[in-house]
Design a protein around this motif. Structure first.
Motif, short mmCIF file in Angstrom:
data_model
loop_
_atom_site.label_atom_id
_atom_site.label_comp_id
_atom_site.label_asym_id
_atom_site.label_seq_id
_atom_site.Cartn_x
_atom_site.Cartn_y
_atom_site.Cartn_z
N GLU A 73 0.82 -1.21 0.00
CA GLU A 73 0.00 0.00 0.00
C GLU A 73 0.86 1.26 0.00
O GLU A 73 1.89 1.34 0.68
CB GLU A 73 -0.92 0.01 1.23
CG GLU A 73 -1.78 1.27 1.37
CD GLU A 73 -2.84 1.45 0.29
OE1 GLU A 73 -2.47 1.38 -0.90
OE2 GLU A 73 -4.02 1.67 0.65
N GLU A 88 -9.13 9.26 3.54
CA GLU A 88 -10.24 8.73 2.76
C GLU A 88 -11.48 9.60 2.90
O GLU A 88 -12.27 9.74 1.96
CB GLU A 88 -10.53 7.30 3.20
CG GLU A 88 -11.54 6.56 2.35
CD GLU A 88 -11.68 5.11 2.75
OE1 GLU A 88 -12.78 4.56 2.58
OE2 GLU A 88 -10.67 4.52 3.25
N LEU A 120 -14.99 5.68 -1.01
CA LEU A 120 -13.93 5.01 -1.77
C LEU A 120 -14.45 3.79 -2.54
O LEU A 120 -14.11 3.63 -3.72
CB LEU A 120 -12.79 4.62 -0.84
CG LEU A 120 -11.57 3.96 -1.49
CD1 LEU A 120 -10.98 4.85 -2.57
CD2 LEU A 120 -10.52 3.62 -0.43
N PRO A 121 -15.26 2.90 -1.94
CA PRO A 121 -15.76 1.75 -2.72
C PRO A 121 -16.53 2.18 -3.97
O PRO A 121 -16.48 1.52 -5.00
CB PRO A 121 -16.66 1.01 -1.72
CG PRO A 121 -16.15 1.41 -0.38
CD PRO A 121 -15.70 2.83 -0.54
N VAL A 144 -14.03 3.26 -6.71
CA VAL A 144 -13.38 2.10 -7.34
C VAL A 144 -14.26 1.50 -8.43
O VAL A 144 -13.76 1.04 -9.46
CB VAL A 144 -13.04 1.05 -6.27
CG1 VAL A 144 -12.54 -0.24 -6.91
CG2 VAL A 144 -11.99 1.59 -5.30
N ARG A 152 -7.86 6.54 -12.17
CA ARG A 152 -8.00 5.15 -11.75
C ARG A 152 -7.08 4.25 -12.58
O ARG A 152 -7.10 4.29 -13.81
CB ARG A 152 -9.46 4.70 -11.89
CG ARG A 152 -9.82 3.50 -11.04
CD ARG A 152 -11.31 3.37 -10.90
NE ARG A 152 -11.96 3.10 -12.17
CZ ARG A 152 -13.28 3.09 -12.36
NH1 ARG A 152 -14.09 3.36 -11.35
NH2 ARG A 152 -13.79 2.82 -13.53
N SER A 179 -4.45 5.84 -3.19
CA SER A 179 -4.27 4.50 -2.61
C SER A 179 -3.82 3.54 -3.69
O SER A 179 -4.48 3.42 -4.74
CB SER A 179 -5.57 4.00 -1.99
OG SER A 179 -5.50 2.61 -1.69
N ARG A 193 -3.59 0.20 -3.32
CA ARG A 193 -4.44 -1.00 -3.30
C ARG A 193 -5.79 -0.74 -3.95
O ARG A 193 -6.34 -1.60 -4.65
CB ARG A 193 -4.62 -1.49 -1.87
CG ARG A 193 -3.36 -2.14 -1.31
CD ARG A 193 -3.52 -2.60 0.11
NE ARG A 193 -2.29 -3.22 0.61
CZ ARG A 193 -2.06 -3.48 1.87
NH1 ARG A 193 -2.99 -3.19 2.79
NH2 ARG A 193 -0.92 -4.04 2.24
N ALA A 194 -6.33 0.45 -3.74
CA ALA A 194 -7.60 0.80 -4.37
C ALA A 194 -7.40 1.20 -5.83
O ALA A 194 -8.34 1.15 -6.63
CB ALA A 194 -8.28 1.93 -3.60
#
Length: 364
Positions: A21, A27, A34-35, A38, A73, A120, A122-123
């Motif tokens: 990470e 966040e 955040l979800p 993504v 992204r 992020s 990881r995201a």
């Protein structure tokens, strides 16, 4: 391979494989959960537009509660098929984290470099305020000076940008801003030429701008030499200023000698129209050649790659005497006919590595 480059690539590949990470900001400062960011798609009511032609990431223009945001992204699979392309998003996260940390100590620096609200690894997301402007499409004295100034400021703080391409330099008609850091790596400007250390003195701030942006845009200019003269004047002023700064700060002898060489080279180029034209043919040949090789390395060739090759072939046919003393080591000694044959071989390689059209990328 350069040991410094090999070590950097190995480290980033390890981070990519281990899903390590890298996080910037909080966040809770994101415009949407955040979800949701993504999984966001272009039909979401807060999406103004999607820019899907990026080779390593796609960009969403969001408008949330009256505020405009940029969501960058990461692509699951980079369209640049080399190590630096595969790890570009991690590189950008590292640079943005470093820049934001430095801004905490020096709030007024890098005013024309994008700020980061959240990131992020990881995201696979980066969130920043939306920057007005469009990719650089035409050149003028104003944006030439601003491109050089912002890239030079980054270099003075110790970040060397290998990819100041038109899509990474946004122009709102008044100011140039830097938007992308995927191919930017740290270096010590007092003791290194660039992020490769002391092995590649030909790569410097003006050269990168010439190779990645200016040479391509000058393909459409009927008479680029008047603006090129102004560009060379800006480059000479930059080199003289850097030489003074580096001398004052105690830079090493190789770094000072290299900057003195640039001052001498560009002073000579500006001494006459003939010298300027010779400098133009030599440096544009270098820039188009380097950019083609970069596209081939990343298997990211496009229509511009072929246009650059057309220019190279014309330059060899019509201006070979101006080029012969400044060819790359692997081209020296080939002669005009041999060099044209070499370039013909590049055309087949380029066609074999053409990316899908932009329209295809946008809908992918």
């Amino acid at each position: 391979m350069n040991p410094k480059v090999a070590a950097r690539q190995a480290r980033l590949l390890q981070m990519l494989e281990s899903k390590e990470e890298i996080r910037i900001g909080r966040e809770r400062d994101c415009p949407l959960p955040l979800p949701q960011l993504v999984r966001l798609t272009e039909d979401h009511p807060d999406v103004v537009k999607v820019y899907g032609h990026g080779l390593t990431a796609e960009v969403f223009h969001l408008k949330v509660e009256g505020h405009h945001w940029c969501l960058k992204r990461c692509r699951q699979d980079s369209l640049v098929a080399n190590v630096d392309g595969k790890t570009a998003f991690l590189t950008e996260l590292e640079r943005r984290r470093e820049i934001e940390s430095l801004r905490e100590l020096h709030p007024t620096i890098l005013s024309n470099v994008v700020c980061t609200s959240f990131g992020s690894a990881r995201a696979g997301v980066l969130v920043s305020p939306w920057l007005r402007g469009e990719p650089v499409r035409t050149l003028c004295e104003r944006n030439l000076a601003q491109m050089l100034a912002v890239e030079a400021e980054l270099a003075r703080w110790g970040w060397f940008d290998w990819d100041p391409s038109p899509g990474n330099l946004l122009d709102d008609g008044q100011q140039i801003s830097v938007f992308d850091f995927g191919y930017m790596w740290p270096f010590d400007p007092l003791h290194e030429f660039n992020s490769n250390g002391l092995t590649d003195p030909d790569f410097h701030v003006p050269e990168r701008l010439e190779t990645r942006t200016l040479s391509g845009l000058w393909l459409d200019e009927a008479d680029p030499l008047p603006l090129f003269r102004r560009w060379r004047e800006l480059c000479l002023a930059w080199a003289r200023g850097e030489l003074q700064y580096l001398s004052r700060e105690g830079a090493s002898a190789p770094v000072l000698a290299r900057m003195q060489g640039l001052v001498g080279e560009w002073s000579a180029a500006l001494a006459s129209d003939e010298a300027l034209a010779a400098n133009w043919w030599r440096d544009m040949y270098r820039s188009h050649r380097l950019d083609i090789l970069d596209d081939l390395s990343g298997k990211s060739c496009g229509p511009l790659t072929l246009r650059r090759l057309d220019w190279l072939e014309q330059a060899v046919r019509e201006h070979f005497p101006a080029l012969v003393d400044n060819l790359a080591p692997d081209e020296a000694g080939l002669g005009q006919a041999g060099l044209l044959q070499r370039l013909g071989g590049l055309r087949e390689q380029i066609r074999a590595n053409l990316l899908p059209t932009r329209a295809t990328l946008v809908t992918s």
